[in-house]
Structure formats: structure tokens, C-alpha cells
Design a protein around this motif. Structure first.
Motif, short mmCIF file in Angstrom:
data_model
loop_
_atom_site.label_atom_id
_atom_site.label_comp_id
_atom_site.label_asym_id
_atom_site.label_seq_id
_atom_site.Cartn_x
_atom_site.Cartn_y
_atom_site.Cartn_z
N PHE A 13 18.13 -25.43 -25.37
CA PHE A 13 19.22 -26.14 -24.70
C PHE A 13 19.15 -27.62 -25.07
CE2 PHE A 13 21.29 -28.09 -20.96
CZ PHE A 13 22.50 -27.40 -21.02
N GLY A 14 20.27 -28.15 -25.53
CA GLY A 14 20.34 -29.56 -25.92
C GLY A 14 20.02 -29.82 -27.37
N SER A 15 19.71 -28.76 -28.14
CA SER A 15 19.35 -28.95 -29.55
C SER A 15 20.56 -29.09 -30.47
CB SER A 15 18.50 -27.76 -30.03
OG SER A 15 19.29 -26.57 -30.02
N LYS A 139 15.92 -37.55 -15.27
CA LYS A 139 15.23 -36.52 -14.47
C LYS A 139 16.10 -35.28 -14.33
CE LYS A 139 12.93 -35.76 -10.03
NZ LYS A 139 12.61 -36.35 -8.70
N GLU A 140 17.38 -35.47 -14.05
CA GLU A 140 18.31 -34.35 -13.91
C GLU A 140 18.46 -33.59 -15.22
OE1 GLU A 140 21.41 -36.09 -10.53
OE2 GLU A 140 21.61 -36.72 -12.63
N ALA A 141 18.55 -34.35 -16.32
CA ALA A 141 18.71 -33.73 -17.64
C ALA A 141 17.48 -32.92 -18.01
CB ALA A 141 18.97 -34.80 -18.69
N ASN A 142 16.31 -33.47 -17.71
CA ASN A 142 15.06 -32.77 -18.00
C ASN A 142 14.97 -31.45 -17.23
OD1 ASN A 142 12.35 -32.91 -19.32
ND2 ASN A 142 11.66 -32.82 -17.20
N SER A 143 15.37 -31.48 -15.96
CA SER A 143 15.37 -30.27 -15.14
C SER A 143 16.34 -29.24 -15.67
CB SER A 143 15.73 -30.60 -13.68
OG SER A 143 14.75 -31.41 -13.09
N ARG A 147 15.32 -25.58 -17.00
CA ARG A 147 15.90 -24.42 -16.31
C ARG A 147 16.61 -23.49 -17.30
NH1 ARG A 147 18.45 -27.22 -13.03
NH2 ARG A 147 20.57 -27.05 -13.84
N HIS A 148 17.41 -24.06 -18.18
CA HIS A 148 18.17 -23.26 -19.15
C HIS A 148 17.24 -22.57 -20.16
CE1 HIS A 148 22.53 -23.89 -18.47
NE2 HIS A 148 22.10 -24.94 -17.79
#
Length: 199
Positions: A13-15, A139-143, A147-148
Motif C-alpha cells: 500500500f502506497g508503493s 501517524k495516520e498514514a503510517n497506521s 492496516r492495509h
């Protein structure tokens, strides 16, 4: 007749794996499947599509599912099997396409026309992309990333031969943070062209 080409893309996720898949579909002029797979499977049934999107690529909830004589009441599991059947049917039809996730590299493990790709990324690059895309703090992005990726790994590992992200399950694994989205797509494009030259 032009040779069939199937590109399966699993990704962290995010790659940027989704974006890379779209670029490759455009470059090779082939169909792109991601969440739109439900729209194709349930064309004209918008309410069904909306309900099923909640269960797509999700691990089975063992508290609310049971299996009797080989049959399950799990929406997650039934939907996964329907998607696997759809992928196999498309491959057997001779259609060329890019497919994102959905354990496609495992579903098509013995298909010689399938190029199996895994895209990862450095944490900083993934954080930057997710923070910008979803307007989140670090912090929210890391979580969200954690999670994903955990959900994807659980889903994938339930249905697939190899573990999620294990290089043994893919033809090519790339870190999109090294070259960026466009150039990573170019590397995969060149790999496919060179590989097909030898066949």
C-alpha cells in the motif's frame, strides 16, 4: 494473432503499484482490472457492486462464517472464489489484461502468458504518497499503510501458493522508490518486451 499478455501486479500500500498498472495497460493497449472487476462481473447491478466492495480482498471473518460439507456462508470467501473464476475465464478467453491484486499471480501460476510483478516502496515515499493522497498526518498514514498491508497479506496468504511479497511467487520484484513511478513502469515494460522476444 497477437500473443496474449497478462500482467499481474501485487503491491504494498502506497508503493504506486496501482498507478504503475494503469501506465502498463495504456502502454500495451490492454484492459485494466482493479476494483472495476466487480462492475464487469455484476454489470447493471449497482447495489450489488456497492455491497460486495465491502468484502473484496478482505480476510475471512471467522466469527461470522462457517463451512458445511465444503460450502461456506462467508461473503469474503465466496466473492474471492468468484473473482478467481473470473480471472481464469478471462485468461482462457485469450484476452490480454493487467490485473491488480486478487492473488492473480497464484490463480494464473501455470499460465505462460502471465508476467507476475510485485511492487514495494521505501516507507518514507509511501508515507509521503498516502499523506498527500488522503490528506493525513504521518501517524495516520503510517497506521493506514500498516492496516492495509496486513489485510492484504492475510488475504493473499489464505489463497496463494507463496507468501505475499515473497520473491519466489513473482517474476520480477521492484522498489518503486528507487526510480519513481514512470521509470519503474518503463523497467517492467522493457522486461516484458525482452522476455517476449525470446519466445
Amino acid at each position: 494473432m497477437e500473443k496474449q499478455l497478462i500482467i499481474t501486479i501485487a503491491r504494498e500500500f502506497g508503493s504506486g503499484g496501482h498507478e504503475i498498472g494503469k501506465i502498463l495497460a495504456e502502454r500495451f493497449h490492454i484492459t485494466f482490472y482493479d476494483r472495476n472487476i466487480l462492475e464487469t462481473m455484476f454489470e447493471g447491478k449497482e447495489k450489488t457492486q456497492e455491497v460486495l466492495k465491502q468484502y473484496e480482498e478482505k480476510p475471512v471473518n471467522i466469527l461470522f462464517s462457517r463451512r458445511v460439507r465444503g460450502h461456506t456462508n462467508s461473503l469474503e470467501e465466496n466473492l474471492a472464489q468468484m473473482q478467481f473464476d473470473f480471472i481464469k475465464e478471462k485468461a482462457l478467453s485469450g484476452e490480454s489484461f493487467v490485473i491488480i491484486g486478487r492473488c492473480a499471480e497464484s490463480v494464473l501460476y501455470d499460465n505462460e502468458n502471465a508476467i507476475k510483478v510485485f511492487i514495494r516502496g521505501n516507507q518514507k515515499n509511501k508515507l509521503d504518497r498516502i499523506m498527500k493522497k488522503y490528506n493525513l498526518d504521518e501517524k495516520e498514514a503510517n497506521s493506514k499503510i500498516k492496516r492495509h498491508d496486513q489485510s492484504r497479506a492475510r488475504y493473499h496468504n489464505k489463497y496463494s501458493i507463496e507468501k505475499w511479497g515473497d520473491a519466489k511467487g513473482y517474476d520480477i520484484c521492484l522498489n518503486s522508490s528507487c526510480l519513481g513511478i514512470q521509470k519503474t513502469a518503463e523497467v517492467i515494460e522493457n522486461y516484458i518486451k525482452m522476455r517476449n522476444e525470446d519466445k
